[in-house]
Scaffold this active site. Sequence first.
Site, PDB file in Angstrom:
ATOM      1  N   HIS A  18    -107.682  95.500   9.565  1.00 22.64           N
ATOM      2  CA  HIS A  18    -108.719  94.653   8.800  1.00 22.64           C
ATOM      3  C   HIS A  18    -109.880  94.406  10.394  1.00 22.64           C
ATOM      4  O   HIS A  18    -110.858  94.492  10.283  1.00 22.64           O
ATOM      5  CB  HIS A  18    -108.247  93.402   8.211  1.00 22.64           C
ATOM      6  CG  HIS A  18    -107.848  93.631   6.765  1.00 22.64           C
ATOM      7  ND1 HIS A  18    -107.073  92.562   6.332  1.00 22.64           N
ATOM      8  CD2 HIS A  18    -108.006  94.492   6.061  1.00 22.64           C
ATOM      9  CE1 HIS A  18    -106.420  93.215   5.388  1.00 22.64           C
ATOM     10  NE2 HIS A  18    -107.221  94.463   5.079  1.00 22.64           N
ATOM     11  N   SER A 105    -109.232  93.731   2.104  1.00 18.58           N
ATOM     12  CA  SER A 105    -110.427  94.721   2.886  1.00 18.58           C
ATOM     13  C   SER A 105    -111.531  94.731   1.925  1.00 18.58           C
ATOM     14  O   SER A 105    -112.709  94.598   2.427  1.00 18.58           O
ATOM     15  CB  SER A 105    -109.834  96.215   2.713  1.00 18.58           C
ATOM     16  OG  SER A 105    -108.929  96.454   1.444  1.00 18.58           O
ATOM     17  N   GLU A 123    -108.442  99.976  -8.204  1.00 14.18           N
ATOM     18  CA  GLU A 123    -107.098  99.422  -8.262  1.00 14.18           C
ATOM     19  C   GLU A 123    -106.437 100.085  -9.613  1.00 14.18           C
ATOM     20  O   GLU A 123    -106.855  99.627 -10.557  1.00 14.18           O
ATOM     21  CB  GLU A 123    -107.404  97.884  -8.014  1.00 14.18           C
ATOM     22  CG  GLU A 123    -105.964  97.112  -8.239  1.00 14.18           C
ATOM     23  CD  GLU A 123    -104.801  97.497  -7.348  1.00 14.18           C
ATOM     24  OE1 GLU A 123    -105.082  97.729  -5.892  1.00 14.18           O
ATOM     25  OE2 GLU A 123    -103.526  97.769  -7.747  1.00 14.18           O
ATOM     26  N   GLY A 149    -107.062 105.841  -6.961  1.00 11.69           N
ATOM     27  CA  GLY A 149    -108.048 105.725  -6.080  1.00 11.69           C
ATOM     28  C   GLY A 149    -108.508 107.236  -5.575  1.00 11.69           C
ATOM     29  O   GLY A 149    -109.561 107.444  -5.313  1.00 11.69           O
ATOM     30  N   ASP A 169    -105.960 103.284   1.615  1.00 12.22           N
ATOM     31  CA  ASP A 169    -105.143 102.459   1.893  1.00 12.22           C
ATOM     32  C   ASP A 169    -103.918 102.277   1.048  1.00 12.22           C
ATOM     33  O   ASP A 169    -103.758 101.216   0.445  1.00 12.22           O
ATOM     34  CB  ASP A 169    -105.711 101.056   2.389  1.00 12.22           C
ATOM     35  CG  ASP A 169    -104.709  99.943   2.807  1.00 12.22           C
ATOM     36  OD1 ASP A 169    -103.584 100.512   3.504  1.00 12.22           O
ATOM     37  OD2 ASP A 169    -105.129  98.809   2.678  1.00 12.22           O
TER      38      ASP A 169
HETATM   39  C1  LIG Z   1    -101.867  98.405   0.807  1.00 17.07           C
HETATM   40  S1  LIG Z   1    -102.186  97.741  -0.800  1.00 17.07           S
HETATM   41  C2  LIG Z   1    -104.107  97.605  -0.749  1.00 17.07           C
HETATM   42  C3  LIG Z   1    -104.471  96.483   0.446  1.00 17.07           C
HETATM   43  C4  LIG Z   1    -106.004  96.412   0.750  1.00 17.07           C
HETATM   44  N1  LIG Z   1    -106.616  97.647   0.888  1.00 17.07           N
HETATM   45  C5  LIG Z   1    -106.360  95.281   1.714  1.00 17.07           C
HETATM   46  O1  LIG Z   1    -106.612  95.955   3.006  1.00 17.07           O
HETATM   47  O2  LIG Z   1    -106.535  94.207   1.640  1.00 17.07           O
HETATM   48  C6  LIG Z   1    -102.358  98.996  -1.836  1.00 17.07           C
HETATM   49  C7  LIG Z   1    -102.751  98.689  -3.279  1.00 17.07           C
HETATM   50  O3  LIG Z   1    -102.988 100.050  -3.994  1.00 17.07           O
HETATM   51  C8  LIG Z   1    -102.647  99.881  -5.252  1.00 17.07           C
HETATM   52  N2  LIG Z   1    -102.422 101.465  -5.621  1.00 17.07           N
HETATM   53  C9  LIG Z   1    -101.312 102.073  -5.693  1.00 17.07           C
HETATM   54  N3  LIG Z   1    -101.243 103.239  -5.947  1.00 17.07           N
HETATM   55  C10 LIG Z   1    -102.777 103.263  -6.340  1.00 17.07           C
HETATM   56  C11 LIG Z   1    -103.619 104.316  -6.817  1.00 17.07           C
HETATM   57  N4  LIG Z   1    -103.149 105.662  -7.009  1.00 17.07           N
HETATM   58  N5  LIG Z   1    -104.965 104.052  -6.962  1.00 17.07           N
HETATM   59  C12 LIG Z   1    -105.304 102.759  -6.730  1.00 17.07           C
HETATM   60  N6  LIG Z   1    -104.622 101.761  -6.125  1.00 17.07           N
HETATM   61  C13 LIG Z   1    -103.314 102.059  -6.142  1.00 17.07           C
HETATM   62  C14 LIG Z   1    -101.479  99.004  -5.074  1.00 17.07           C
HETATM   63  O4  LIG Z   1    -101.265  98.217  -6.472  1.00 17.07           O
HETATM   64  C15 LIG Z   1    -102.033  97.945  -4.120  1.00 17.07           C
HETATM   65  O5  LIG Z   1    -102.727  96.876  -4.468  1.00 17.07           O
END
Ligand SMILES: C[S@@+](CC[C@H](N)C(=O)[O-])C[C@H]1O[C@@H](n2cnc3c(N)ncnc32)[C@H](O)[C@@H]1O
Length: 282
Positions: A18, A105, A123, A149, A169
């Site tokens: 971050h 984020s 998400e 994503g 991420d």
């Molecule tokens: C590391 S966390 C994200 C944290 C966020 N970016 C932050 O920094 O606050 C990863 C997230 O991706 C989601 N996720 C997992 N696979 C995914 C995909 N293929 N596409 C979108 N989201 C996904 C998970 O549910 C989780 O909430």
Amino acid sequence: MNYRHSYHAGSFTDVIKHIILTTLITSISRKDTPFCYIDTHAGTGYYDLFSDYAKKTKEYEGGIEKVIQQENPPPLVKRYLDCVHKINNQLTESTFASLRYYPGSPMIARYLMGPHDRIITCELQLQEYQTLRATFAGDKQVAVHHADGFLGLKAFLPPRERRSLVLIDPPYENLDEFSRIAYSLPAALKRFSTGVYAIWYPIKEKNQVDRFYRTIEEKISYPVLAIELTIYPDLPQHLNGCGMIVVNPPWQFDQSINEILPWLWKTLTINAQGAYCAYLLK
Ligand SMILES: C[S@@+](CC[C@H](N)C(=O)[O-])C[C@H]1O[C@@H](n2cnc3c(N)ncnc32)[C@H](O)[C@@H]1O
């Protein structure tokens, strides 16, 4: 999918990610024209550090709690901390709220962006998506999608603003996420070659990270800055630190990062272990 970011909110890897994100958005918004921030794996937007999830691991103790206790942090860290204070003040309705909430984020991006900028989030986990949607309900600058994503990269690039920062991420629950990135990133660059792409990754096995770098070097013909920070030595099968590669880094971004890394490492390291670096992969 079992991953829940609530267990890791405010951890040392979150803090590193971050602060780099804050630095990137600050660099990009030096230009006055609107830009679009795309968060492919957005999480819930913010996290309650008093929740059972966060209390179970207490990862925030080695991350945000350490940073918040430092006197005179560098200006960009201060900017990031302002976001942390903002969410706490907003949700507790007190001017000097202590640390309870931690911004994810998309929330950090929201605080840093101007009135003409735009955020697109994806998400995949239904519950996390619903929370994220509620977090940004009524906010016309933020679009929240229940979507994969990596597919979002296809759908949302190129953005109409022609200026964009993409944060990728994933949770890295399975190893194929490194290969999904290696496959999706060149395709995204083909659609939109001038975008800035920031990809976060854990540093557990040095060999794995080196393999990832080699693939990126082979597949991508744009400038790539690699940033690494570890707080443990190279322990096998252990989260020693994390990194971020930034494709098409903004002007002077490397300079800003190099000013922060020594301070950040000193704040987060366990007994002066680990190291930090930022260098151009190509
Ligand atoms: C590391 S966390 C994200 C944290 C966020 N970016 C932050 O920094 O606050 C990863 C997230 O991706 C989601 N996720 C997992 N696979 C995914 C995909 N293929 N596409 C979108 N989201 C996904 C998970 O549910 C989780 O909430």
